[in-house]
Write an enzyme that holds these catalytic residues in place. Structure first.
Site, PDB file in Angstrom:
ATOM      1  N   ARG A 284      -1.645   7.494   0.666  1.00  0.00           N
ATOM      2  CA  ARG A 284      -3.096   7.525   0.412  1.00  0.00           C
ATOM      3  C   ARG A 284      -3.814   6.289   0.945  1.00  0.00           C
ATOM      4  NH1 ARG A 284      -4.715   4.932  -3.776  1.00  0.00           N
ATOM      5  NH2 ARG A 284      -6.429   6.257  -4.442  1.00  0.00           N
TER       6      ARG A 284
ATOM      7  N   GLU B  88      25.991   4.700 -10.328  1.00  0.00           N
ATOM      8  CA  GLU B  88      25.888   3.289 -10.726  1.00  0.00           C
ATOM      9  C   GLU B  88      25.346   2.402  -9.596  1.00  0.00           C
ATOM     10  OE1 GLU B  88      26.499   2.305 -13.975  1.00  0.00           O
ATOM     11  OE2 GLU B  88      26.502   4.496 -14.070  1.00  0.00           O
TER      12      GLU B  88
END
Ligand code: ADE
Length: 260
Positions: free
Chosen positions: A153, A115
């Protein structure tokens, strides 16, 4: 760039880091990834990393001490570091977030489970909370991999050609144009003539129009934040796209004003 991941499921990070561009970035030393098992910092003999919530309610909460001890063991040295908690309650991750995070030397990902994490850990140790979308995953591990991939990237030398991230979707605020490769005709459909013309100005223009059309169709809300140049507006007018875009932007602004 150093990535450190705090997780109770370290195996999540084995195969995704062993493929393609990320694998090469690791081999070339452009990125380093340290995966740290939070359970190794659990204090009790059952190595518990979670417990029931005070005040009652469903599910379990990640305990603060193993998280804090694991993080302290990772945070050695004084390189510019950002501690990121992955959770569906975080700020939405976008390409702009990826660019901002790529400027750090080290990113530490805390993968929430159950949670959530104890609020005292979040307040004291977390710099920002990030969500990868409006849906709930079983934990932050996949989200951490998504963020790592998108940031990696953008790092110099990670993609084959230095500027091949420059034409990405979102880099200019719009979605990327369509792409074609050989054969020239596939199942009866030919590649658009302009792409074979060798006329680079015409190709750039074609791709710009494609980008606008695709963005209009799929993510029109993105266009509200795009600053078109005078030359681009001229092209859009000629293509009968300008008034549609201007109307859309006006609607978007009105919605935001009334929502705010
Ligand atoms: N953990 C669970 N759901 C998540 C989400 N959407 N983004 C980041 N972390 C998460």
């Amino acid at each position: 760039m150093i990535f450190d991941v705090l997780t109770i499921f370290p195996d999540f990070f084995v195969s995704p880091l062993q493929e393609g561009i990320i694998r090469r970035a690791l081999q070339d030393g452009k990125i380093e990834v340290g995966v740290h098992n939070i359970r190794d910092y659990a204090l009790d003999r059952h190595r518990m990393t979670d417990d029931r919530p005070f005040g009652g309610g469903e599910g379990m909460v990640m305990k603060p001490e193993p998280l804090a001890d694991c993080l302290k063991a990772v945070l050695v040295g004084d390189m510019p570091t950002r501690v990121i908690l992955l959770s569906p309650k975080g700020q939405l991750f976008t390409q702009a977030t990826a660019h901002r995070l790529a400027a750090y030397s080290r990113l530490v990902f805390v993968c929430g489970r159950y949670e959530g994490v104890d609020e005292r850990f979040r307040e004291k140790y977390v710099d920002e909370e990030v969500s990868i979308g409006d849906y709930v995953l079983t934990g932050g591990e996949l989200a951490a991999l998504v963020v790592m991939d998108a940031v990696s990237r953008l790092l110099p030398g990670v993609l084959g050609c230095e500027d091949s991230a420059a034409n990405d979707s979102f880099s200019c605020g719009m979605l990327k144009h369509t792409q074609y490769t050989r054969p020239r005709v596939f199942e009866g459909t030919a590649v658009p003539d302009v792409l074979l013309s060798g006329d680079h100005a015409a190709i750039t223009r074609h791709r710009f129009i494609e980008s606008v059309k695709i963005t209009l169709e799929r993510r029109p809300e993105l266009l509200a934040d795009v600053q078109f140049t005078a030359a681009e507006r001229k092209i859009l007018k000629k293509e009968a796209l300008l008034s549609r875009i201007d109307t859309l932007v006006k609607e978007h602004r009105t919605e935001h004003h009334s929502a705010g």
